[in-house]
Design an enzyme around this catalytic site. Structure first.
Site, mmCIF file in Angstrom:
data_model
loop_
_atom_site.group_PDB
_atom_site.id
_atom_site.type_symbol
_atom_site.label_atom_id
_atom_site.label_comp_id
_atom_site.label_asym_id
_atom_site.label_seq_id
_atom_site.Cartn_x
_atom_site.Cartn_y
_atom_site.Cartn_z
ATOM 1 N N GLU A 41 1.715 -1.130 2.822
ATOM 2 C CA GLU A 41 1.632 -2.507 3.312
ATOM 3 C C GLU A 41 1.316 -2.511 4.801
ATOM 4 O OE1 GLU A 41 4.558 -6.489 3.387
ATOM 5 O OE2 GLU A 41 5.252 -4.591 2.512
ATOM 6 N N LYS A 110 -0.042 -11.539 -0.512
ATOM 7 C CA LYS A 110 1.362 -11.456 -0.910
ATOM 8 C C LYS A 110 1.915 -12.842 -1.204
ATOM 9 C CE LYS A 110 5.613 -9.118 0.590
ATOM 10 N NZ LYS A 110 6.203 -8.273 1.664
ATOM 11 N N CYS A 144 4.943 -5.057 -2.091
ATOM 12 C CA CYS A 144 6.359 -4.882 -1.769
ATOM 13 C C CYS A 144 7.295 -5.839 -2.518
ATOM 14 C CB CYS A 144 6.535 -4.989 -0.256
ATOM 15 S SG CYS A 144 8.103 -4.308 0.351
#
Length: 262
Positions: A41, A110, A144
């Site tokens: 990330e 995300k 994540c």
């Protein structure tokens, strides 16, 4: 498909230095026969860089994408990496997949932002399932915290994802996600999950490493420690098909019972 995971935080704040790290790792991965290299990330810029996130953010088709496309084509393997994406006035925490010939295959923003730091610096994405075809596999992207929501990963399973690539900035004390949650996600959704983390201290955060590629049997095919590392594991479509036949979770679902979930 042999898959390489680059567990590294690079040099936070220096895109040029991080591109060099990625280039070197791509060379090593290609020499080992990998078809895909995955980086963590926000790898290109660093994660805990405060207002530099907005200053450094680039469009998905910007100069950084061109640089990654060039190194992917030169080494002959696909590359997935995290970066801050600028789109108008918004900045997204994004991951992009570029093919071995330098084509941009997929870009994911995300959807679930973690903590005040991310909510202060990013806009949440609105598309939960982003996929591309790569070397006979359907590859999905997630970042994540997204993988900690079972609905997210199940959506990928229902859309046919074979390999879910998850660039990560997993921090202390949440290492149980890498150790336990990720293998369970792979098993309950009958897919491979490549979870590739940052490592070491960066600003207020301590990243725990422990990158892994878990198979549909819930077994980690490879597991990193707490230092920088390039690790490898194979994604086997034959094993995946056999595992899905033996563990028919998706076939045995009863969606009519799950209305209360939404």
């Amino acid at each position: 498909m042999r898959t390489a995971l680059l567990q590294s935080s690079g040099r936070p704040g220096s895109v040029a230095a991080n591109l060099k790290v990625l280039d070197e790792a791509a060379g090593r991965a290609a020499a080992a026969g990998a078809g895909l290299l995955a980086a963590p990330e926000m790898f290109l810029t660093g994660y805990a860089i405060g207002d530099d996130i907005a200053r450094l953010a680039e469009p998905a088709d910007g100069d950084w994408a061109d640089a990654v496309a060039e190194l992917a084509a030169r080494h002959g393997l696909a590359v997935a990496y995290g970066y801050p994406e600028r789109a108008g006035e918004s900045v997204f925490n994004s991951a992009q997949l570029i093919s071995a010939d330098g084509t941009r295959l997929a870009n994911y923003r995300k959807t679930h932002l973690f903590g005040c730091f991310e909510r202060d610096h990013f806009t949440p994405g609105g598309t939960p399932v982003v996929q591309a075809e790569l070397n006979g596999l359907r590859v999905g992207l997630m970042i994540c915290y997204d993988v900690e929501f079972p609905e997210n990963v199940r959506a990928h399973a229902l859309a046919g994802t074979d390999l879910l690539v998850v660039p990560t900035a997993q921090m202390h004390p949440f290492q149980f996600v890498a150790e336990s949650v990720v293998p369970v996600r792979a098993f309950e959704n009958q897919m491979y999950v490549a979870y590739v983390n940052r490592v070491g201290r960066e600003g207020e955060f301590e990243f725990v490493g422990l990158s892994t590629l878990a198979g549909p049997d819930g077994v980690a095919r490879t597991r990193a420690g707490r230092a920088e590392e390039l690790l490898f594991a194979d994604v086997d479509p034959v094993l995946l098909a056999a595992s899905r036949e033996a563990n028919p979770y998706l076939k045995d679902r009863r969606p009519g019972l799950y209305g209360s979930l939404i």
